[in-house]
Design an enzyme around this catalytic site. Structure first.
Site, short mmCIF file in Angstrom:
data_model
loop_
_atom_site.label_atom_id
_atom_site.label_comp_id
_atom_site.label_asym_id
_atom_site.label_seq_id
_atom_site.Cartn_x
_atom_site.Cartn_y
_atom_site.Cartn_z
CD GLU A 355 23.66 8.92 1.59
OE1 GLU A 355 24.20 8.96 0.31
OE2 GLU A 355 23.02 7.89 2.06
CG HIS A 386 50.83 -7.38 3.01
ND1 HIS A 386 52.17 -7.75 3.09
CD2 HIS A 386 50.53 -7.79 4.15
CE1 HIS A 386 52.83 -8.59 4.16
NE2 HIS A 386 51.47 -8.86 4.96
CE LYS A 514 19.24 10.97 -6.18
NZ LYS A 514 18.30 10.64 -5.64
#
EC number: 5.3.1.9
Length: 549
Positions: A355, A386, A514
Protein backbone atom coordinates in the site's frame (compact mmCIF):
# COMPACT_ATOMS: atom_id res chain seq x y z
CA UNK A 1 12.27 16.27 -0.14
CA UNK A 2 13.81 16.34 -3.62
CA UNK A 3 12.14 14.71 -6.61
CA UNK A 4 14.88 12.82 -8.42
CA UNK A 5 14.33 10.13 -11.05
CA UNK A 6 16.68 7.38 -9.85
CA UNK A 7 17.28 6.03 -13.36
CA UNK A 8 18.76 9.38 -14.41
CA UNK A 9 21.46 9.33 -11.74
CA UNK A 10 25.04 8.37 -12.44
CA UNK A 11 24.80 5.82 -9.61
CA UNK A 12 21.97 3.99 -11.43
CA UNK A 13 24.02 3.83 -14.63
CA UNK A 14 26.99 2.51 -12.64
CA UNK A 15 24.75 -0.10 -11.01
CA UNK A 16 23.49 -1.23 -14.42
CA UNK A 17 27.07 -1.83 -15.55
CA UNK A 18 27.85 -3.52 -12.24
CA UNK A 19 24.84 -5.79 -12.66
CA UNK A 20 26.24 -6.94 -16.01
CA UNK A 21 29.41 -7.94 -14.15
CA UNK A 22 27.56 -9.59 -11.25
CA UNK A 23 24.62 -11.37 -12.87
CA UNK A 24 26.51 -14.64 -13.36
CA UNK A 25 28.49 -14.54 -10.09
CA UNK A 26 27.21 -17.05 -7.56
CA UNK A 27 26.82 -16.74 -3.81
CA UNK A 28 28.98 -19.86 -3.48
CA UNK A 29 31.81 -18.11 -5.36
CA UNK A 30 31.49 -15.03 -3.17
CA UNK A 31 31.90 -17.14 -0.02
CA UNK A 32 34.74 -19.17 -1.52
CA UNK A 33 36.64 -15.97 -2.31
CA UNK A 34 36.21 -14.34 1.11
CA UNK A 35 36.60 -16.21 4.38
CA UNK A 36 35.44 -13.10 6.29
CA UNK A 37 32.26 -12.63 4.29
CA UNK A 38 29.90 -13.13 7.23
CA UNK A 39 31.76 -10.57 9.34
CA UNK A 40 31.69 -8.03 6.52
CA UNK A 41 28.05 -8.54 5.59
CA UNK A 42 26.26 -8.78 8.94
CA UNK A 43 25.50 -6.39 11.77
CA UNK A 44 23.90 -6.41 15.20
CA UNK A 45 21.44 -3.99 16.77
CA UNK A 46 21.68 -3.41 20.54
CA UNK A 47 22.80 -7.03 21.05
CA UNK A 48 19.14 -7.94 20.46
CA UNK A 49 19.10 -8.52 16.72
CA UNK A 50 21.60 -9.96 14.24
CA UNK A 51 21.02 -9.16 10.58
CA UNK A 52 22.99 -11.42 8.24
CA UNK A 53 22.92 -10.23 4.63
CA UNK A 54 25.97 -12.21 3.50
CA UNK A 55 23.91 -14.74 1.51
CA UNK A 56 23.12 -12.14 -1.13
CA UNK A 57 24.46 -11.61 -4.63
CA UNK A 58 26.39 -8.55 -3.56
CA UNK A 59 29.95 -7.39 -2.96
CA UNK A 60 31.34 -4.41 -1.11
CA UNK A 61 31.38 -2.66 -4.47
CA UNK A 62 27.66 -3.40 -4.91
CA UNK A 63 26.82 -1.82 -1.57
CA UNK A 64 29.04 1.19 -2.27
CA UNK A 65 27.26 1.83 -5.57
CA UNK A 66 23.86 1.39 -3.94
CA UNK A 67 24.87 3.86 -1.24
CA UNK A 68 25.88 6.28 -4.00
CA UNK A 69 22.32 5.93 -5.30
CA UNK A 70 20.97 6.80 -1.85
CA UNK A 71 23.19 9.89 -1.78
CA UNK A 72 22.22 11.04 -5.26
CA UNK A 73 18.51 10.72 -4.44
CA UNK A 74 19.08 12.68 -1.20
CA UNK A 75 17.92 9.99 1.20
CA UNK A 76 19.61 11.79 4.09
CA UNK A 77 17.61 14.93 3.36
CA UNK A 78 14.37 12.94 3.17
CA UNK A 79 15.02 11.29 6.54
CA UNK A 80 15.65 14.69 8.08
CA UNK A 81 12.45 16.03 6.49
CA UNK A 82 10.32 13.22 7.91
CA UNK A 83 11.72 13.40 11.44
CA UNK A 84 11.41 17.20 11.53
CA UNK A 85 7.70 17.18 10.71
CA UNK A 86 7.81 18.52 7.16
CA UNK A 87 4.74 17.68 5.08
CA UNK A 88 6.37 15.02 2.95
CA UNK A 89 2.98 13.44 2.13
CA UNK A 90 2.35 16.15 -0.44
CA UNK A 91 -0.71 14.68 -2.14
CA UNK A 92 -2.57 14.95 1.17
CA UNK A 93 -0.56 17.91 2.52
CA UNK A 94 0.39 16.01 5.66
CA UNK A 95 3.41 15.42 7.82
CA UNK A 96 4.42 11.79 8.40
CA UNK A 97 5.13 11.37 12.08
CA UNK A 98 4.49 7.89 13.37
CA UNK A 99 7.98 8.35 14.85
CA UNK A 100 6.50 11.02 17.16
CA UNK A 101 4.11 8.46 18.65
CA UNK A 102 7.07 6.49 20.02
CA UNK A 103 9.37 9.45 20.73
CA UNK A 104 10.39 8.27 24.19
CA UNK A 105 13.09 10.95 24.32
CA UNK A 106 10.19 13.44 24.33
CA UNK A 107 12.17 15.94 22.27
CA UNK A 108 9.93 18.54 20.61
CA UNK A 109 8.58 17.68 17.15
CA UNK A 110 7.00 20.66 15.43
CA UNK A 111 4.09 20.54 12.97
CA UNK A 112 2.59 23.83 11.78
CA UNK A 113 4.53 25.67 14.47
CA UNK A 114 3.25 23.48 17.30
CA UNK A 115 5.00 20.78 19.34
CA UNK A 116 2.92 17.62 18.96
CA UNK A 117 4.46 15.78 21.91
CA UNK A 118 2.18 17.16 24.67
CA UNK A 119 -0.89 15.85 22.81
CA UNK A 120 0.81 12.51 22.09
CA UNK A 121 1.66 12.11 25.77
CA UNK A 122 -1.84 13.15 26.87
CA UNK A 123 -3.50 10.46 24.72
CA UNK A 124 -1.01 7.88 26.02
CA UNK A 125 -1.87 8.82 29.59
CA UNK A 126 -5.57 8.62 28.81
CA UNK A 127 -5.11 5.14 27.32
CA UNK A 128 -3.15 4.10 30.39
CA UNK A 129 -5.92 5.17 32.78
CA UNK A 130 -8.67 3.58 30.69
CA UNK A 131 -6.82 0.30 30.14
CA UNK A 132 -5.94 -0.07 33.81
CA UNK A 133 -9.61 0.32 34.73
CA UNK A 134 -10.60 -2.39 32.25
CA UNK A 135 -7.79 -4.82 33.10
CA UNK A 136 -8.18 -4.45 36.87
CA UNK A 137 -11.91 -5.09 36.70
CA UNK A 138 -12.67 -1.67 38.15
CA UNK A 139 -14.63 -0.85 34.99
CA UNK A 140 -18.00 -2.61 35.11
CA UNK A 141 -20.47 -3.45 32.38
CA UNK A 142 -24.13 -2.52 32.57
CA UNK A 143 -24.93 -5.46 34.90
CA UNK A 144 -22.00 -4.78 37.21
CA UNK A 145 -19.74 -7.47 35.80
CA UNK A 146 -16.10 -6.91 34.82
CA UNK A 147 -15.01 -6.99 31.18
CA UNK A 148 -13.70 -10.36 29.96
CA UNK A 149 -13.62 -9.88 26.17
CA UNK A 150 -12.51 -7.05 23.90
CA UNK A 151 -13.64 -6.82 20.26
CA UNK A 152 -11.60 -4.49 18.04
CA UNK A 153 -13.65 -3.37 15.03
CA UNK A 154 -11.51 -1.80 12.31
CA UNK A 155 -10.02 -2.49 8.91
CA UNK A 156 -6.65 -2.05 7.23
CA UNK A 157 -4.23 -0.34 9.58
CA UNK A 158 -6.88 -0.27 12.31
CA UNK A 159 -6.91 -4.07 12.29
CA UNK A 160 -3.77 -5.59 10.78
CA UNK A 161 -1.26 -3.92 13.11
CA UNK A 162 -3.03 -4.49 16.44
CA UNK A 163 -3.96 -8.04 15.45
CA UNK A 164 -0.40 -8.86 14.42
CA UNK A 165 1.14 -7.38 17.58
CA UNK A 166 -1.31 -9.01 19.99
CA UNK A 167 -0.60 -12.36 18.34
CA UNK A 168 3.19 -11.93 18.48
CA UNK A 169 3.00 -10.87 22.13
CA UNK A 170 0.64 -13.62 23.28
CA UNK A 171 3.22 -14.79 25.87
CA UNK A 172 2.70 -11.41 27.58
CA UNK A 173 -1.09 -11.31 27.48
CA UNK A 174 -3.37 -10.96 30.48
CA UNK A 175 -6.75 -12.54 31.21
CA UNK A 176 -8.72 -10.53 28.63
CA UNK A 177 -9.69 -12.38 25.46
CA UNK A 178 -9.11 -10.36 22.29
CA UNK A 179 -11.16 -10.56 19.10
CA UNK A 180 -10.66 -8.69 15.83
CA UNK A 181 -13.36 -7.97 13.25
CA UNK A 182 -12.50 -6.32 9.94
CA UNK A 183 -14.35 -7.79 6.97
CA UNK A 184 -17.70 -6.29 5.96
CA UNK A 185 -18.78 -9.88 5.28
CA UNK A 186 -21.36 -10.41 8.03
CA UNK A 187 -19.86 -13.82 8.74
CA UNK A 188 -16.88 -12.18 10.43
CA UNK A 189 -18.84 -10.23 13.05
CA UNK A 190 -21.44 -13.01 13.41
CA UNK A 191 -18.83 -15.63 14.31
CA UNK A 192 -17.19 -13.34 16.89
CA UNK A 193 -20.51 -12.41 18.50
CA UNK A 194 -21.24 -16.12 19.01
CA UNK A 195 -18.22 -16.27 21.33
CA UNK A 196 -18.89 -13.29 23.60
CA UNK A 197 -21.34 -12.19 26.29
CA UNK A 198 -22.90 -8.71 25.96
CA UNK A 199 -22.64 -8.22 29.73
CA UNK A 200 -18.84 -8.60 29.74
CA UNK A 201 -17.71 -7.41 26.29
CA UNK A 202 -16.04 -4.13 25.35
CA UNK A 203 -16.10 -3.02 21.70
CA UNK A 204 -13.42 -0.72 20.29
CA UNK A 205 -14.58 1.06 17.14
CA UNK A 206 -11.48 2.14 15.22
CA UNK A 207 -12.22 4.70 12.53
CA UNK A 208 -10.60 8.13 12.38
CA UNK A 209 -13.60 9.66 10.57
CA UNK A 210 -16.19 7.30 12.09
CA UNK A 211 -17.49 6.85 8.54
CA UNK A 212 -15.44 3.90 7.22
CA UNK A 213 -18.04 1.67 5.53
CA UNK A 214 -16.78 -1.71 6.70
CA UNK A 215 -16.03 -0.59 10.24
CA UNK A 216 -19.26 1.30 10.82
CA UNK A 217 -21.37 -1.50 9.31
CA UNK A 218 -19.79 -3.93 11.78
CA UNK A 219 -20.05 -1.42 14.64
CA UNK A 220 -23.78 -0.89 14.09
CA UNK A 221 -24.33 -4.66 13.90
CA UNK A 222 -22.45 -5.06 17.19
CA UNK A 223 -24.52 -2.25 18.74
CA UNK A 224 -27.79 -3.82 17.57
CA UNK A 225 -26.70 -7.21 18.96
CA UNK A 226 -25.75 -5.62 22.27
CA UNK A 227 -29.04 -3.72 22.63
CA UNK A 228 -31.09 -6.86 22.04
CA UNK A 229 -29.89 -7.93 25.49
CA UNK A 230 -29.09 -4.64 27.22
CA UNK A 231 -32.23 -2.85 26.06
CA UNK A 232 -31.49 0.70 27.15
CA UNK A 233 -29.25 2.74 24.82
CA UNK A 234 -27.55 4.40 27.78
CA UNK A 235 -25.71 1.10 28.36
CA UNK A 236 -23.80 1.51 25.08
CA UNK A 237 -21.43 3.90 26.86
CA UNK A 238 -20.29 1.11 29.20
CA UNK A 239 -19.45 -1.28 26.40
CA UNK A 240 -18.16 0.81 23.47
CA UNK A 241 -15.13 3.06 23.08
CA UNK A 242 -13.95 4.91 19.98
CA UNK A 243 -10.57 5.39 18.35
CA UNK A 244 -11.53 8.41 16.31
CA UNK A 245 -11.46 12.19 15.87
CA UNK A 246 -15.15 12.67 14.97
CA UNK A 247 -16.60 13.57 18.38
CA UNK A 248 -20.03 14.41 16.96
CA UNK A 249 -20.53 11.03 15.26
CA UNK A 250 -19.04 9.18 18.24
CA UNK A 251 -21.52 10.86 20.59
CA UNK A 252 -24.45 10.16 18.26
CA UNK A 253 -23.49 6.47 18.27
CA UNK A 254 -23.90 6.47 22.05
CA UNK A 255 -20.24 6.44 23.06
CA UNK A 256 -19.14 8.78 25.83
CA UNK A 257 -16.63 11.12 24.17
CA UNK A 258 -14.54 10.80 27.34
CA UNK A 259 -13.83 7.33 25.96
CA UNK A 260 -12.83 8.59 22.52
CA UNK A 261 -9.11 8.30 21.88
CA UNK A 262 -7.75 10.66 19.26
CA UNK A 263 -4.98 10.48 16.71
CA UNK A 264 -3.90 12.90 14.03
CA UNK A 265 -3.76 13.42 10.27
CA UNK A 266 0.00 12.88 10.38
CA UNK A 267 -0.58 9.26 11.48
CA UNK A 268 -1.01 7.03 8.43
CA UNK A 269 -3.31 4.05 8.85
CA UNK A 270 -0.67 1.41 8.19
CA UNK A 271 1.66 3.13 10.67
CA UNK A 272 -1.01 3.65 13.35
CA UNK A 273 -0.51 0.77 15.79
CA UNK A 274 1.69 3.15 17.81
CA UNK A 275 -1.26 5.53 18.28
CA UNK A 276 -4.68 5.21 19.91
CA UNK A 277 -5.27 2.41 17.40
CA UNK A 278 -2.96 0.40 19.67
CA UNK A 279 -5.47 0.47 22.54
CA UNK A 280 -6.32 -3.18 21.88
CA UNK A 281 -2.62 -3.98 22.27
CA UNK A 282 -2.55 -2.23 25.65
CA UNK A 283 -5.68 -4.07 26.77
CA UNK A 284 -4.07 -7.36 25.74
CA UNK A 285 -0.56 -7.03 27.19
CA UNK A 286 -0.75 -4.06 29.55
CA UNK A 287 0.45 -0.47 29.30
CA UNK A 288 4.03 -1.16 30.42
CA UNK A 289 4.55 -3.67 27.63
CA UNK A 290 3.09 -1.20 25.11
CA UNK A 291 5.64 1.36 26.29
CA UNK A 292 8.36 -1.24 25.74
CA UNK A 293 7.05 -1.73 22.19
CA UNK A 294 7.27 2.03 21.63
CA UNK A 295 10.75 2.10 23.16
CA UNK A 296 12.04 -0.60 20.83
CA UNK A 297 10.71 1.28 17.83
CA UNK A 298 12.23 4.52 19.13
CA UNK A 299 15.61 2.83 19.46
CA UNK A 300 15.39 1.78 15.80
CA UNK A 301 14.25 5.30 14.87
CA UNK A 302 17.42 6.69 16.45
CA UNK A 303 19.54 4.10 14.66
CA UNK A 304 17.90 4.94 11.33
CA UNK A 305 18.16 8.70 11.72
CA UNK A 306 21.73 8.87 13.03
CA UNK A 307 23.70 5.86 11.73
CA UNK A 308 25.79 6.23 8.54
CA UNK A 309 24.27 4.49 5.51
CA UNK A 310 26.96 1.81 5.32
CA UNK A 311 25.99 0.57 8.82
CA UNK A 312 22.31 1.52 8.80
CA UNK A 313 20.18 -1.64 8.86
CA UNK A 314 16.95 -0.31 7.31
CA UNK A 315 18.95 1.41 4.57
CA UNK A 316 21.05 -1.68 3.85
CA UNK A 317 17.99 -3.92 3.57
CA UNK A 318 16.23 -1.35 1.40
CA UNK A 319 19.19 -1.04 -0.96
CA UNK A 320 19.54 -4.81 -1.31
CA UNK A 321 15.83 -4.97 -2.11
CA UNK A 322 16.23 -2.36 -4.86
CA UNK A 323 19.18 -4.32 -6.25
CA UNK A 324 16.96 -7.36 -6.82
CA UNK A 325 13.76 -5.52 -7.74
CA UNK A 326 15.25 -3.08 -10.22
CA UNK A 327 18.28 -4.87 -11.62
CA UNK A 328 17.65 -8.62 -11.32
CA UNK A 329 13.95 -8.26 -12.11
CA UNK A 330 12.71 -9.98 -8.95
CA UNK A 331 9.05 -9.10 -8.52
CA UNK A 332 8.38 -10.49 -5.05
CA UNK A 333 9.91 -10.74 -1.59
CA UNK A 334 8.99 -13.42 0.94
CA UNK A 335 8.92 -12.79 4.69
CA UNK A 336 9.35 -16.10 6.50
CA UNK A 337 9.20 -15.95 10.31
CA UNK A 338 10.25 -19.09 12.16
CA UNK A 339 8.00 -18.34 15.11
CA UNK A 340 4.33 -19.30 15.20
CA UNK A 341 3.39 -16.20 17.19
CA UNK A 342 4.50 -14.17 14.14
CA UNK A 343 1.99 -15.83 11.83
CA UNK A 344 0.47 -12.44 10.83
CA UNK A 345 3.77 -10.59 10.40
CA UNK A 346 4.02 -11.12 6.63
CA UNK A 347 0.38 -10.11 6.17
CA UNK A 348 1.01 -6.93 8.13
CA UNK A 349 3.94 -5.91 5.96
CA UNK A 350 2.11 -7.02 2.85
CA UNK A 351 -0.07 -4.00 3.53
CA UNK A 352 2.82 -1.95 4.90
CA UNK A 353 4.88 -2.33 1.75
CA UNK A 354 2.36 -2.80 -1.06
CA UNK A 355 0.00 0.00 0.00
CA UNK A 356 2.99 2.29 0.54
CA UNK A 357 5.09 1.65 -2.55
CA UNK A 358 2.65 0.09 -5.00
CA UNK A 359 2.61 3.25 -7.14
CA UNK A 360 3.20 3.86 -10.86
CA UNK A 361 3.29 7.67 -10.66
CA UNK A 362 6.43 9.41 -9.38
CA UNK A 363 6.61 12.47 -7.14
CA UNK A 364 6.59 14.71 -10.22
CA UNK A 365 3.25 13.23 -11.33
CA UNK A 366 4.76 11.24 -14.19
CA UNK A 367 4.38 7.53 -14.95
CA UNK A 368 7.56 5.67 -14.03
CA UNK A 369 9.50 3.48 -16.46
CA UNK A 370 11.06 1.32 -13.72
CA UNK A 371 9.81 -1.06 -11.06
CA UNK A 372 8.50 0.33 -7.77
CA UNK A 373 7.19 -1.74 -4.84
CA UNK A 374 7.55 -5.54 -4.81
CA UNK A 375 4.84 -8.09 -4.05
CA UNK A 376 5.17 -9.16 -0.39
CA UNK A 377 4.01 -12.53 0.88
CA UNK A 378 4.96 -15.26 3.32
CA UNK A 379 3.95 -17.75 5.99
CA UNK A 380 5.59 -19.07 9.16
CA UNK A 381 8.25 -21.76 8.94
CA UNK A 382 8.16 -24.71 8.82
CA UNK A 383 4.66 -24.62 7.29
CA UNK A 384 5.93 -22.84 4.21
CA UNK A 385 8.55 -25.53 3.61
CA UNK A 386 5.72 -27.95 2.89
CA UNK A 387 3.85 -25.47 0.70
CA UNK A 388 5.73 -22.99 -1.51
CA UNK A 389 9.45 -23.47 -0.80
CA UNK A 390 9.57 -25.87 -3.75
CA UNK A 391 9.21 -22.89 -6.09
CA UNK A 392 11.76 -20.83 -4.16
CA UNK A 393 14.32 -23.65 -4.35
CA UNK A 394 13.75 -25.03 -7.84
CA UNK A 395 11.37 -22.66 -9.62
CA UNK A 396 12.21 -20.23 -12.40
CA UNK A 397 11.53 -17.04 -10.43
CA UNK A 398 13.95 -15.28 -8.12
CA UNK A 399 12.32 -14.80 -4.72
CA UNK A 400 14.56 -12.93 -2.25
CA UNK A 401 13.60 -14.03 1.26
CA UNK A 402 13.84 -12.65 4.77
CA UNK A 403 14.13 -15.42 7.37
CA UNK A 404 13.29 -14.30 10.93
CA UNK A 405 13.70 -16.33 14.12
CA UNK A 406 14.24 -15.92 17.88
CA UNK A 407 17.19 -17.65 19.55
CA UNK A 408 15.12 -18.09 22.72
CA UNK A 409 11.59 -19.46 22.54
CA UNK A 410 8.72 -18.67 24.89
CA UNK A 411 7.72 -22.34 24.79
CA UNK A 412 10.74 -24.60 25.43
CA UNK A 413 8.94 -27.88 24.81
CA UNK A 414 11.31 -30.84 24.45
CA UNK A 415 13.56 -30.19 21.44
CA UNK A 416 10.94 -28.39 19.34
CA UNK A 417 12.88 -25.14 19.11
CA UNK A 418 16.14 -26.81 18.14
CA UNK A 419 14.34 -28.63 15.35
CA UNK A 420 12.69 -25.39 14.24
CA UNK A 421 15.98 -23.50 14.22
CA UNK A 422 17.80 -26.33 12.46
CA UNK A 423 15.35 -25.77 9.61
CA UNK A 424 15.83 -22.00 9.81
CA UNK A 425 19.60 -22.35 9.40
CA UNK A 426 19.35 -25.15 6.83
CA UNK A 427 17.01 -23.32 4.48
CA UNK A 428 19.23 -20.29 3.90
CA UNK A 429 22.24 -22.57 3.43
CA UNK A 430 20.33 -24.71 0.92
CA UNK A 431 19.02 -21.68 -0.96
CA UNK A 432 22.47 -20.13 -1.18
CA UNK A 433 24.59 -23.15 -2.05
CA UNK A 434 22.19 -25.71 -3.47
CA UNK A 435 23.20 -29.24 -4.36
CA UNK A 436 25.20 -30.09 -7.47
CA UNK A 437 24.76 -33.07 -9.77
CA UNK A 438 28.04 -34.46 -8.46
CA UNK A 439 26.77 -34.43 -4.89
CA UNK A 440 23.52 -36.11 -5.91
CA UNK A 441 25.43 -38.87 -7.70
CA UNK A 442 27.79 -39.35 -4.76
CA UNK A 443 24.83 -39.69 -2.40
CA UNK A 444 23.58 -42.56 -4.57
CA UNK A 445 27.01 -44.21 -4.46
CA UNK A 446 27.07 -43.86 -0.67
CA UNK A 447 23.76 -45.72 -0.61
CA UNK A 448 25.26 -48.50 -2.71
CA UNK A 449 23.34 -47.45 -5.81
CA UNK A 450 24.65 -46.88 -9.33
CA UNK A 451 23.90 -43.29 -10.45
CA UNK A 452 23.82 -44.47 -14.05
CA UNK A 453 20.85 -46.66 -13.19
CA UNK A 454 19.06 -43.61 -11.77
CA UNK A 455 19.87 -41.10 -14.49
CA UNK A 456 16.17 -40.45 -15.00
CA UNK A 457 15.94 -39.09 -11.43
CA UNK A 458 19.26 -37.27 -10.92
CA UNK A 459 18.39 -33.96 -12.68
CA UNK A 460 15.33 -33.50 -10.50
CA UNK A 461 17.38 -33.69 -7.31
CA UNK A 462 19.80 -30.94 -8.33
CA UNK A 463 19.43 -27.57 -6.58
CA UNK A 464 21.03 -24.65 -8.40
CA UNK A 465 21.31 -22.56 -5.24
CA UNK A 466 22.24 -18.90 -5.67
CA UNK A 467 18.88 -17.89 -4.15
CA UNK A 468 19.36 -14.74 -2.02
CA UNK A 469 18.27 -14.43 1.61
CA UNK A 470 18.59 -12.21 4.64
CA UNK A 471 18.56 -13.80 8.09
CA UNK A 472 17.27 -11.79 11.05
CA UNK A 473 18.03 -13.56 14.32
CA UNK A 474 16.50 -12.04 17.44
CA UNK A 475 17.77 -12.89 20.90
CA UNK A 476 14.14 -13.23 22.02
CA UNK A 477 10.84 -11.81 20.89
CA UNK A 478 9.91 -9.22 23.48
CA UNK A 479 7.81 -6.06 23.20
CA UNK A 480 11.05 -4.08 22.82
CA UNK A 481 12.60 -6.27 20.13
CA UNK A 482 9.30 -6.51 18.26
CA UNK A 483 9.02 -2.72 18.24
CA UNK A 484 12.53 -2.49 16.81
CA UNK A 485 11.79 -5.12 14.17
CA UNK A 486 8.59 -3.42 13.00
CA UNK A 487 10.37 -0.06 12.79
CA UNK A 488 13.20 -1.70 10.82
CA UNK A 489 10.75 -2.74 8.12
CA UNK A 490 8.88 0.60 8.22
CA UNK A 491 12.09 2.50 7.55
CA UNK A 492 13.13 0.05 4.84
CA UNK A 493 9.86 0.81 3.04
CA UNK A 494 10.35 4.57 3.46
CA UNK A 495 13.91 4.36 2.15
CA UNK A 496 12.83 2.51 -0.98
CA UNK A 497 10.04 5.01 -1.61
CA UNK A 498 12.46 7.93 -1.36
CA UNK A 499 14.95 6.38 -3.76
CA UNK A 500 12.24 5.30 -6.22
CA UNK A 501 10.81 8.84 -6.20
CA UNK A 502 7.28 7.91 -5.15
CA UNK A 503 4.96 9.10 -2.39
CA UNK A 504 4.99 6.29 0.17
CA UNK A 505 2.38 7.63 2.57
CA UNK A 506 -0.76 8.08 0.47
CA UNK A 507 -2.98 5.28 -0.86
CA UNK A 508 -5.15 6.60 -3.67
CA UNK A 509 -5.27 3.11 -5.15
CA UNK A 510 -7.91 2.07 -2.61
CA UNK A 511 -10.37 4.79 -3.66
CA UNK A 512 -11.74 3.78 -7.08
CA UNK A 513 -13.10 0.43 -5.96
CA UNK A 514 -14.82 2.10 -2.99
CA UNK A 515 -16.39 4.74 -5.25
CA UNK A 516 -17.74 2.13 -7.63
CA UNK A 517 -19.01 -0.03 -4.75
CA UNK A 518 -20.98 2.98 -3.45
CA UNK A 519 -22.51 3.36 -6.91
CA UNK A 520 -23.35 -0.33 -7.22
CA UNK A 521 -24.79 -0.79 -3.73
CA UNK A 522 -28.15 0.92 -4.47
CA UNK A 523 -28.44 -1.16 -7.65
CA UNK A 524 -28.50 -4.31 -5.54
CA UNK A 525 -31.58 -3.20 -3.61
CA UNK A 526 -34.14 -4.56 -6.08
CA UNK A 527 -34.51 -7.35 -8.63
CA UNK A 528 -34.36 -5.19 -11.76
CA UNK A 529 -31.85 -6.20 -14.44
CA UNK A 530 -28.80 -3.92 -14.62
CA UNK A 531 -27.41 -2.53 -17.89
CA UNK A 532 -25.43 0.51 -16.70
CA UNK A 533 -22.01 -1.16 -16.60
CA UNK A 534 -19.83 -3.13 -18.99
CA UNK A 535 -21.24 -6.48 -20.11
CA UNK A 536 -19.13 -8.44 -17.62
CA UNK A 537 -20.18 -6.42 -14.56
CA UNK A 538 -23.81 -6.36 -15.75
CA UNK A 539 -23.73 -10.13 -16.20
CA UNK A 540 -22.28 -10.74 -12.75
CA UNK A 541 -24.78 -8.46 -10.99
CA UNK A 542 -27.74 -9.91 -12.86
CA UNK A 543 -26.72 -13.50 -12.12
CA UNK A 544 -26.29 -12.56 -8.44
CA UNK A 545 -29.81 -11.13 -8.41
CA UNK A 546 -31.23 -14.21 -10.10
CA UNK A 547 -29.56 -16.61 -7.68
CA UNK A 548 -30.47 -14.71 -4.50
CA UNK A 549 -34.17 -14.46 -5.44
Amino acid sequence: MKNINPTQTSAWQALQKHYDEMKDVTIAELFANDSDRFAKFSATFDDLMLVDFSKNRITEETLAKLQDLAKETDLAGAIKSMFSGEKINRTEDRAVLHVALRNRSNTPIIVDGKDVMPEVNAVLEKMKTFSQAIISGQWKGYTGKAITDVVNIGIGGSDLGPFMVTEVLRPYKNHLTMHFVSNVDGTHIAEVLKKVNPETTLFLVASKTFTTQETMTNAHSARDWFLKTAGDEKHVAKHFAALSTNAKAVGEFGIDTANMFEFWDWVGGRYSLWSAIGLSIILSVGFDNFVELLSGAHAMDKHFSTTPAEKNLPILLALIGIWYNNFFGAETEAILPYDQYMHRFAAYFQQGNMESNGKYVDRNGNAVDYQTGPIIWGEPGTNGQHAFYQLIHQGTKMVPCDFIAPAITHNPLSDHHQKLLSNFFAQTEALAFGKSREVVEQEYRDQGKDPAQLEHVVPFKVFEGNRPTNSILLREITPFSLGALIALYEHKIFTQGVILNIFTFDQWGVELGKQLANRILPELGDDKAISSHDSSTNGLINRYKAWRA
